[in-house]
Design a protein around this motif. Structure first.
Motif, PDB file in Angstrom:
ATOM      1  N   ILE A 199      62.738  66.058  76.567  1.00 18.93           N
ATOM      2  CA  ILE A 199      61.522  66.184  77.862  1.00 18.93           C
ATOM      3  C   ILE A 199      61.931  66.175  79.265  1.00 18.93           C
ATOM      4  O   ILE A 199      61.455  66.534  80.086  1.00 18.93           O
ATOM      5  CB  ILE A 199      60.786  64.644  77.605  1.00 18.93           C
ATOM      6  CG1 ILE A 199      60.192  64.198  78.380  1.00 18.93           C
ATOM      7  CG2 ILE A 199      62.196  64.276  77.566  1.00 18.93           C
ATOM      8  CD1 ILE A 199      58.416  65.406  78.290  1.00 18.93           C
ATOM      9  N   ILE A 227      53.312  71.004  78.847  1.00 22.16           N
ATOM     10  CA  ILE A 227      52.594  70.621  77.982  1.00 22.16           C
ATOM     11  C   ILE A 227      51.987  70.546  77.091  1.00 22.16           C
ATOM     12  O   ILE A 227      51.813  70.314  75.574  1.00 22.16           O
ATOM     13  CB  ILE A 227      53.708  69.417  77.862  1.00 22.16           C
ATOM     14  CG1 ILE A 227      55.085  69.056  78.288  1.00 22.16           C
ATOM     15  CG2 ILE A 227      53.412  68.194  76.465  1.00 22.16           C
ATOM     16  CD1 ILE A 227      55.964  67.683  78.544  1.00 22.16           C
ATOM     17  N   ALA A 230      61.976  69.766  79.730  1.00 20.78           N
ATOM     18  CA  ALA A 230      60.234  70.309  80.085  1.00 20.78           C
ATOM     19  C   ALA A 230      60.388  69.743  81.927  1.00 20.78           C
ATOM     20  O   ALA A 230      59.347  70.460  81.901  1.00 20.78           O
ATOM     21  CB  ALA A 230      59.764  69.435  79.606  1.00 20.78           C
ATOM     22  N   THR A 231      60.572  68.397  81.894  1.00 23.29           N
ATOM     23  CA  THR A 231      60.416  68.100  83.750  1.00 23.29           C
ATOM     24  C   THR A 231      61.199  68.906  84.710  1.00 23.29           C
ATOM     25  O   THR A 231      60.878  68.204  85.789  1.00 23.29           O
ATOM     26  CB  THR A 231      60.392  66.681  83.127  1.00 23.29           C
ATOM     27  OG1 THR A 231      62.046  65.804  83.225  1.00 23.29           O
ATOM     28  CG2 THR A 231      59.505  66.171  82.680  1.00 23.29           C
ATOM     29  N   THR A 276      60.263  60.795  74.522  1.00 18.13           N
ATOM     30  CA  THR A 276      58.826  61.104  75.728  1.00 18.13           C
ATOM     31  C   THR A 276      58.716  60.509  76.936  1.00 18.13           C
ATOM     32  O   THR A 276      58.725  60.216  77.978  1.00 18.13           O
ATOM     33  CB  THR A 276      57.972  62.317  75.503  1.00 18.13           C
ATOM     34  OG1 THR A 276      58.861  63.247  74.140  1.00 18.13           O
ATOM     35  CG2 THR A 276      57.225  63.091  76.044  1.00 18.13           C
ATOM     36  N   TYR A 277      57.769  59.312  75.808  1.00 11.63           N
ATOM     37  CA  TYR A 277      57.483  58.931  76.924  1.00 11.63           C
ATOM     38  C   TYR A 277      58.582  57.600  77.702  1.00 11.63           C
ATOM     39  O   TYR A 277      57.993  57.243  78.444  1.00 11.63           O
ATOM     40  CB  TYR A 277      56.603  57.096  75.810  1.00 11.63           C
ATOM     41  CG  TYR A 277      56.743  56.134  75.836  1.00 11.63           C
ATOM     42  CD1 TYR A 277      54.919  55.572  76.753  1.00 11.63           C
ATOM     43  CD2 TYR A 277      57.179  54.974  76.361  1.00 11.63           C
ATOM     44  CE1 TYR A 277      54.784  54.642  77.246  1.00 11.63           C
ATOM     45  CE2 TYR A 277      56.461  53.629  77.038  1.00 11.63           C
ATOM     46  CZ  TYR A 277      55.512  53.311  77.955  1.00 11.63           C
ATOM     47  OH  TYR A 277      54.910  52.560  78.473  1.00 11.63           O
ATOM     48  N   CYS A 324      58.915  61.260  70.143  1.00 12.77           N
ATOM     49  CA  CYS A 324      57.504  60.785  71.039  1.00 12.77           C
ATOM     50  C   CYS A 324      58.204  59.688  71.867  1.00 12.77           C
ATOM     51  O   CYS A 324      57.766  59.769  73.241  1.00 12.77           O
ATOM     52  CB  CYS A 324      56.427  60.176  70.173  1.00 12.77           C
ATOM     53  SG  CYS A 324      54.741  59.723  71.110  1.00 12.77           S
ATOM     54  N   MET A 368      55.621  66.132  71.534  1.00 16.86           N
ATOM     55  CA  MET A 368      55.937  65.382  73.158  1.00 16.86           C
ATOM     56  C   MET A 368      54.574  65.511  74.048  1.00 16.86           C
ATOM     57  O   MET A 368      54.693  64.504  75.323  1.00 16.86           O
ATOM     58  CB  MET A 368      56.220  66.830  73.645  1.00 16.86           C
ATOM     59  CG  MET A 368      57.875  67.026  73.437  1.00 16.86           C
ATOM     60  SD  MET A 368      59.077  68.224  74.128  1.00 16.86           S
ATOM     61  CE  MET A 368      58.830  67.724  75.903  1.00 16.86           C
ATOM     62  N   GLY A 379      64.980  63.780  71.753  1.00 16.59           N
ATOM     63  CA  GLY A 379      63.543  64.407  72.490  1.00 16.59           C
ATOM     64  C   GLY A 379      64.351  63.686  73.882  1.00 16.59           C
ATOM     65  O   GLY A 379      63.592  63.903  74.634  1.00 16.59           O
ATOM     66  N   VAL A 395      59.270  60.220  80.910  1.00 15.85           N
ATOM     67  CA  VAL A 395      57.843  60.198  81.162  1.00 15.85           C
ATOM     68  C   VAL A 395      57.592  58.840  82.990  1.00 15.85           C
ATOM     69  O   VAL A 395      57.273  58.702  83.473  1.00 15.85           O
ATOM     70  CB  VAL A 395      56.506  60.403  80.901  1.00 15.85           C
ATOM     71  CG1 VAL A 395      55.496  60.021  80.930  1.00 15.85           C
ATOM     72  CG2 VAL A 395      56.873  61.767  79.977  1.00 15.85           C
ATOM     73  N   LEU A 398      53.573  61.686  76.194  1.00 12.84           N
ATOM     74  CA  LEU A 398      53.468  61.895  77.638  1.00 12.84           C
ATOM     75  C   LEU A 398      51.761  61.769  77.753  1.00 12.84           C
ATOM     76  O   LEU A 398      51.413  61.018  78.492  1.00 12.84           O
ATOM     77  CB  LEU A 398      53.294  63.899  77.535  1.00 12.84           C
ATOM     78  CG  LEU A 398      52.617  63.920  79.205  1.00 12.84           C
ATOM     79  CD1 LEU A 398      53.262  63.242  80.184  1.00 12.84           C
ATOM     80  CD2 LEU A 398      52.813  65.215  79.502  1.00 12.84           C
TER      81      LEU A 398
END
Length: 445
Positions: free
Chosen positions: A153, A36, A156-157, A211-212, A208, A83, A149, A215, A87
């Motif tokens: 994310i 990222i 992406a993980t 994403t938060y 955003c 992102m 979003g 995570v 993160l």
């Protein structure tokens, strides 16, 4: 028996926990952060990719091609820095937050400059429906940005990468608003410019936030500092950054939600309270702003008595429309400022539907489909238009029994448009409605 029931409930819990466990197939945290972080930087190749993607999206908006716009969003790298900011906030990494914010700002400025140059030099200056759809956000934009979003994310993980990220880029539509902002800047239309930036800002913020949340749910390790004072300072900077961005976005999103709720309640109110056999609503305008809520209706048919009108107004509270001004225009007199062209157009539309029977000579190939809703597009494009009627009508010629068809657009305007602007409105209507001829009538309000 009780033990058996407990076993079944336990098995169900285990099944659900395993099926929805996001920790399964989770990639190494350092790999996710590194990936990222790298995608948050716009230098060299990614920057040129962004520029070319913006040009492609601008062309798509210019020629009203959905396929071209989707293609541009597929190659867009804008998701990276957004992102990265989310993160960074979740892992207490202020450097990543600054990197993501700086690169997002650079990407935004370059995107707007690129699209502005394109729309300034292109010979096609008419705003098409795909472009106009990106001038104001709706509650659905907020919802799509948030859920998109979340999907982005999560993808992406994962250890195994999929095609989710390109799909999220299409769904959240980050590029078209920037292109629309460039169009507004090139045409000197500040309503388009700020409306499109507003949509881009809302989309970015909620991606955003998504994403938060993911995570933190996955319990990524936070960045620690040897000096507690530095760690406290970084945490404070991140908190301030979050508050500066989140509070305005929540306020703006709340306004969008309230407007959507008002419009939905108003439509239900009109449908249920004005269901009369001898009186019909032929035109409606809903206005919602911070200090004003108004329902403006034009009625045709038997005039409603004042007692019934008062009773209907009293029912506004039953539809959660407290404080809404209900304006009812009825009766064929000058005091009510009735536009006769609206009445005639509505009647002709009903006649046209009845005439569309087998064996009739009416041309129905182009007019069999309902006309699109263009109110949201007219507001920013032609602000001098205050109300309008749009319908297909029948032309009965006296020298022949053959009937013909015509698309009629009648509008009340705050000031009469010039001959050039009238031609511009007709050209836009023909392109938007996909018809060969449009009869336009303009009357001062």
């Amino acid at each position: 028996m009780e033990n058996k029931s407990d076993d079944i409930r336990g098995a169900i819990k285990i099944f659900i926990a395993k099926r929805f466990n996001l920790h399964i197939d989770k990639a190494n945290e350092s790999e996710v952060v590194d990936s990222i972080s790298r995608n948050s930087i716009f230098v060299g190749g990614p920057l040129w990719t962004l520029i070319f993607a913006i040009i492609i999206a601008s062309v798509g908006l210019n020629v009203n091609s959905t396929a071209v716009i989707i293609g541009a969003m597929l190659i867009s790298p804008l998701m990276g820095p957004i992102m990265g900011i989310g993160l960074g906030i979740a892992t207490n990494d202020f450097e990543l937050v600054k990197k993501g914010g700086r690169n997002l700002l650079i990407a935004t400025i370059i995107s707007i400059i690129t699209s502005t140059i394109y729309f300034y030099i292109t010979p096609l200056h008419e705003a098409q429906s795909e472009l106009l759809a990106r001038t104001t956000p709706s509650i659905w934009d907020v919802f799509i940005a948030f859920t998109g979003g979340l999907a982005g994310i999560i993808a992406a993980t994962r250890r195994e990468k999929s095609n989710v990220i390109p799909g999220v880029a299409i769904a959240t539509a980050l590029m078209p608003p920037l292109c629309t902002a460039g169009y507004g800047l090139a045409m000197g239309n500040w309503l388009y410019f700020f409306g499109a930036l507003y949509l881009f800002f809302i989309n970015s913020i909620f991606i955003c936030i998504s994403t938060y949340l993911i995570v933190r749910f996955l319990k990524f390790d936070k960045k620690h500092f040897e000096d507690p004072g530095v760690e406290k300072k970084v945490s404070r900077y991140i908190l301030i950054s979050v508050l500066v961005t989140i509070i305005p976005s929540i306020y703006l999103a709340y306004g969008i939600v309230q407007k959507s709720i008002f419009e939905s309640n108003a439509q239900t109110f009109i449908r249920e309270q004005f269901n009369f056999k001898t009186t019909q609503v032929i035109n409606r305008n809903l206005r919602y702003s911070k200090g004003e809520k108004e329902i403006d209706l034009l009625l045709i048919g038997a005039e409603l008595p004042q007692e019934l009108v008062d009773k209907i107004k009293g029912n506004l509270t039953n539809y959660k429309l407290e404080g809404t001004n209900l304006k009812i225009r009825q009766g064929l007199n000058a005091r009510q400022e009735i536009d006769f062209s609206q009445i005639k157009a509505s009647i002709m539309e009903d006649v046209f539907k009845k005439e569309q029977q087998p064996g009739k000579t009416v041309k129905i190939d182009k007019f069999s489909q309902p006309l699109p809703e263009i109110r949201a597009e007219l507001i920013p494009l032609f602000p001098e238009i205050k109300s309008y009627v749009l319908s297909h009508v029948i032309i009965n010629r006296l020298d022949t029994p053959v009937k013909d068809t015509l698309t009629l657009f009648s509008a009340e305007v705050s000031k009469m448009p010039t001959a050039t602007n009238q031609l511009r409105i007709r050209s836009w209507l023909k392109e938007r409605l996909k018809v060969d001829t449009v009869k336009t009538i303009f009357e001062p309000k």
